[in-house]
Scaffold this motif. Sequence first.
Motif, PDB file in Angstrom:
ATOM      1  N   THR A 178      -7.643   0.577  -1.409  1.00 29.88           N
ATOM      2  CA  THR A 178      -6.302   0.886  -1.883  1.00 29.88           C
ATOM      3  C   THR A 178      -5.486   1.690  -0.871  1.00 29.88           C
ATOM      4  OG1 THR A 178      -7.160   2.857  -2.991  1.00 29.88           O
ATOM      5  CG2 THR A 178      -6.979   0.846  -4.297  1.00 29.88           C
ATOM      6  N   ARG A 179      -6.120   2.077   0.231  1.00 33.78           N
ATOM      7  CA  ARG A 179      -5.430   2.807   1.294  1.00 33.78           C
ATOM      8  C   ARG A 179      -4.771   4.087   0.782  1.00 33.78           C
ATOM      9  NH1 ARG A 179      -7.534  -1.532   2.958  1.00 33.78           N
ATOM     10  NH2 ARG A 179      -6.757  -2.660   4.774  1.00 33.78           N
ATOM     11  N   VAL A 180      -5.526   4.868  -0.009  1.00 36.31           N
ATOM     12  CA  VAL A 180      -4.996   6.131  -0.523  1.00 36.31           C
ATOM     13  C   VAL A 180      -5.960   7.272  -0.225  1.00 36.31           C
ATOM     14  CG1 VAL A 180      -3.683   5.037  -2.379  1.00 36.31           C
ATOM     15  CG2 VAL A 180      -6.025   5.841  -2.799  1.00 36.31           C
ATOM     16  N   PHE A 181      -5.415   8.488  -0.303  1.00 38.32           N
ATOM     17  CA  PHE A 181      -6.208   9.695  -0.174  1.00 38.32           C
ATOM     18  C   PHE A 181      -6.548  10.121  -1.599  1.00 38.32           C
ATOM     19  CE2 PHE A 181      -5.262   9.921   4.251  1.00 38.32           C
ATOM     20  CZ  PHE A 181      -3.984   9.388   4.371  1.00 38.32           C
TER      21      PHE A 181
ATOM     22  N   LEU B  75       4.054  16.660   4.433  1.00 35.23           N
ATOM     23  CA  LEU B  75       2.718  16.256   4.851  1.00 35.23           C
ATOM     24  C   LEU B  75       2.769  15.392   6.099  1.00 35.23           C
ATOM     25  CD1 LEU B  75       1.470  15.207   1.295  1.00 35.23           C
ATOM     26  CD2 LEU B  75       0.881  17.317   2.500  1.00 35.23           C
TER      27      LEU B  75
ATOM     28  N   TYR C 254       2.173  11.037  -4.347  1.00 32.14           N
ATOM     29  CA  TYR C 254       1.381  12.240  -4.567  1.00 32.14           C
ATOM     30  C   TYR C 254       2.255  13.340  -5.163  1.00 32.14           C
ATOM     31  CZ  TYR C 254      -1.821   9.785  -1.500  1.00 32.14           C
ATOM     32  OH  TYR C 254      -2.651   8.827  -0.954  1.00 32.14           O
TER      33      TYR C 254
ATOM     34  N   TYR D  32       5.511  13.266  -2.821  1.00 33.26           N
ATOM     35  CA  TYR D  32       5.507  12.600  -1.523  1.00 33.26           C
ATOM     36  C   TYR D  32       5.076  11.147  -1.694  1.00 33.26           C
ATOM     37  CZ  TYR D  32       5.640  17.281   0.531  1.00 33.26           C
ATOM     38  OH  TYR D  32       6.004  18.560   0.884  1.00 33.26           O
TER      39      TYR D  32
ATOM     40  N   TYR E  88      -0.830   4.291  -6.870  1.00 37.45           N
ATOM     41  CA  TYR E  88      -1.342   3.598  -5.687  1.00 37.45           C
ATOM     42  C   TYR E  88      -0.964   2.128  -5.744  1.00 37.45           C
ATOM     43  CZ  TYR E  88      -5.215   1.893  -8.630  1.00 37.45           C
ATOM     44  OH  TYR E  88      -5.958   1.295  -9.615  1.00 37.45           O
ATOM     45  N   GLU E  89      -0.970   1.486  -4.591  1.00 37.06           N
ATOM     46  CA  GLU E  89      -0.592   0.067  -4.485  1.00 37.06           C
ATOM     47  C   GLU E  89       0.718  -0.200  -5.244  1.00 37.06           C
ATOM     48  OE1 GLU E  89      -4.730  -2.311  -3.672  1.00 37.06           O
ATOM     49  OE2 GLU E  89      -4.284  -1.771  -5.751  1.00 37.06           O
TER      50      GLU E  89
ATOM     51  N   TYR F  35       0.841  -1.195   0.000  1.00 35.35           N
ATOM     52  CA  TYR F  35       0.000   0.000   0.000  1.00 35.35           C
ATOM     53  C   TYR F  35       0.880   1.251   0.000  1.00 35.35           C
ATOM     54  CZ  TYR F  35      -3.961  -3.040   1.073  1.00 35.35           C
ATOM     55  OH  TYR F  35      -4.930  -4.004   1.034  1.00 35.35           O
TER      56      TYR F  35
ATOM     57  N   TYR G 217       0.731   2.774   4.049  1.00 35.58           N
ATOM     58  CA  TYR G 217      -0.219   2.342   5.074  1.00 35.58           C
ATOM     59  C   TYR G 217       0.527   1.384   5.999  1.00 35.58           C
ATOM     60  CZ  TYR G 217      -4.078  -0.412   7.062  1.00 35.58           C
ATOM     61  OH  TYR G 217      -4.943  -1.056   7.907  1.00 35.58           O
TER      62      TYR G 217
ATOM     63  N   SER H 271       1.837   4.630  -1.978  1.00 36.39           N
ATOM     64  CA  SER H 271       1.260   5.554  -2.953  1.00 36.39           C
ATOM     65  C   SER H 271       2.166   6.774  -3.102  1.00 36.39           C
ATOM     66  CB  SER H 271      -0.152   5.981  -2.533  1.00 36.39           C
ATOM     67  OG  SER H 271      -0.167   6.445  -1.201  1.00 36.39           O
TER      68      SER H 271
ATOM     69  N   LEU I  43      -3.067  12.359  -6.231  1.00 36.28           N
ATOM     70  CA  LEU I  43      -2.647  10.961  -6.263  1.00 36.28           C
ATOM     71  C   LEU I  43      -2.113  10.602  -7.646  1.00 36.28           C
ATOM     72  CD1 LEU I  43      -2.572   8.141  -4.879  1.00 36.28           C
ATOM     73  CD2 LEU I  43      -4.908   7.803  -5.775  1.00 36.28           C
TER      74      LEU I  43
END
Lengths: 109, 119
Positions: free
Chosen positions: B103-106, B46, A38, A89, A51-52, A34, A93, A36, A48
């Motif tokens: 997906t555990r994302v913002f 962040l 940004y 960034y 992801y993953e 998890y 998780y 990701s 975003l």
Amino acid sequence: QSALTQPASVSGSPGQSITISCTGTSSDVGGYNYVSWYQQHPGKAPKLMIYEVSNRPSGVSNRFSGSKSGNTASLTISGLQAEDEADYYCSSYTSSLYVFGTGTKVTVL
Amino acid sequence: QVQLQESGPGLVKPSETLSLTCAVSGYSISSGYYWGWIRQPPGKGLEWIGSIYHSGSTYYNPSLKSRVTISVDTSKNQFSLKLSSVTAADTAVYYCARVARATRVFDYWGQGTLVTVSS
């Protein structure tokens, strides 16, 4: 819960490829897929991009790609463009919590 | 289209409580997803503050846990942040965001609101 480690800055010329690393531990980056990424332009909210570990949301250019090896994740931007100049960034998780990276400023020369 | 909008005082005195609200439109909070708060001190990175599910289940950053309360009001389709005993170190742009469970994302963010702690 410490911030993930990223290089403070990375630069490249238009058309080149650059890679940003994101180093954590076996409790976060290494323990979950998890991760990701940004993108944040000045004065704007983060967006975003990955992801993953390696998946791109709809609408994100395929010039952006992600990978992971052990406790380190990476974001690669190929065919660097002026609009890619921004802060990046990573985030991971970990056991119901989230941790961000220290951030990397990408400069297009 | 999911939209989030932060609101609250832009100036808070030291030792007082910072209170912000995030209004959600285009999606019902009760339909699922977690909802979170993230902050960014001027010129810095962040920091995740915490997240809440529509049922009220919360998760907080351990470094802020003793001072943070996040709550949800499904009738108003909004969620809120309270941060107590603030100091100058809490000066930051505060963002609210939708947190995708799968997906555990913002995946959706508000525009952010600057809160300054000063007397």
